[in-house]
Design an enzyme around this catalytic site. Structure first.
Site, PDB file in Angstrom:
ATOM      1  N   THR A 173     -46.591 -56.902  69.061  1.00  0.00           N
ATOM      2  CA  THR A 173     -46.650 -55.883  70.110  1.00  0.00           C
ATOM      3  C   THR A 173     -46.595 -54.475  69.536  1.00  0.00           C
ATOM      4  OG1 THR A 173     -44.257 -56.053  70.428  1.00  0.00           O
ATOM      5  CG2 THR A 173     -45.645 -57.336  71.916  1.00  0.00           C
ATOM      6  N   GLY A 211     -45.244 -59.986  64.232  1.00  0.00           N
ATOM      7  CA  GLY A 211     -46.127 -61.063  63.808  1.00  0.00           C
ATOM      8  C   GLY A 211     -45.428 -62.157  63.027  1.00  0.00           C
ATOM      9  N   VAL A 242     -47.298 -64.157  70.229  1.00  0.00           N
ATOM     10  CA  VAL A 242     -47.007 -62.749  69.977  1.00  0.00           C
ATOM     11  C   VAL A 242     -45.508 -62.561  69.789  1.00  0.00           C
ATOM     12  CG1 VAL A 242     -47.220 -60.410  70.926  1.00  0.00           C
ATOM     13  CG2 VAL A 242     -48.933 -62.126  71.489  1.00  0.00           C
ATOM     14  N   CYS A 243     -45.137 -61.658  68.889  1.00  0.00           N
ATOM     15  CA  CYS A 243     -43.744 -61.219  68.758  1.00  0.00           C
ATOM     16  C   CYS A 243     -43.792 -59.718  68.471  1.00  0.00           C
ATOM     17  CB  CYS A 243     -43.013 -61.996  67.662  1.00  0.00           C
ATOM     18  SG  CYS A 243     -43.635 -61.701  66.000  1.00  0.00           S
ATOM     19  N   ALA A 244     -42.740 -59.173  67.932  1.00  0.00           N
ATOM     20  CA  ALA A 244     -42.711 -57.734  67.669  1.00  0.00           C
ATOM     21  C   ALA A 244     -43.618 -57.338  66.509  1.00  0.00           C
ATOM     22  CB  ALA A 244     -41.279 -57.275  67.402  1.00  0.00           C
TER      23      ALA A 244
END
Length: 178
Positions: free
Chosen positions: A94, A70, A66-68
């Protein structure tokens, strides 16, 4: 050519999140500003140093990265695939998770204390372009090359789906604290 990593959209990930070890690849400061419940923080620039632990997690439960948005999690999944570790990336990151009404954990208290990396990059790039233009007008026209260099970097970033400025900003102390 590296194949595309496996992707899950938010609702698929929400329904299956207990099947995965969730790894957030953002900077520690971004992670502290809000992350998926149960997620561990392994910043993208530290993936290589964490291969043994990530390999074990992938074998035990599977990895959901997961990141901010994708993008970084897909890059991390490709890196891990190059080392024989299968991982899935959350489409939209997220941002999409919280937009769908799913909670984020905020262990550091106020989630607004640290800006997302994308916002930090926009501020830095915009400030440097503006600085180059102002100095070019007031001091010497050669300063406009700063603006041209930043513009070139942004084009390169878009074409390669990498961001050197984010790497540099990620090394600043406020992005490293846990």
């Amino acid at each position: 050519m590296t194949s595309s990593p496996a992707l899950l959209d938010v609702e698929q990930a929400h329904a299956r999140h207990t099947e995965f070890s969730i790894v957030d690849v953002r900077t520690p400061a971004e992670y502290a500003s809000g992350h998926l419940p149960g997620a561990l923080n392994v910043p993208l620039d530290r993936i290589g140093r964490s291969l043994p632990e990530l390999r074990r997690a992938a074998e035990d439960k599977g990895l959901l990265l997961v990141c901010a948005s994708g993008s970084r999690s897909q890059n991390a999944a490709r890196t891990l695939a190059g080392h024989g570790i299968a991982a899935t990336s959350l489409t939209g990151g997220t941002s999409a998770w919280s937009a769908h009404g799913h909670p984020l954990d905020h262990p550091a208290g106020d989630p607004r204390r640290v800006w997302a990396m994308e916002r930090q990059v926009r501020l830095t790039a915009g400030s440097l372009v503006l600085l180059g233009l102002v100095l070019g007008l007031l001091v010497h026209p050669a300063f406009e090359l700063l603006s041209a260099a930043i513009a070139g970097g942004l084009v390169f970033s878009a074409l390669t789906d990498t961001c050197g400025m984010a790497v540099v900003l990620g090394r600043l102390p406020f992005n490293r604290r846990s």
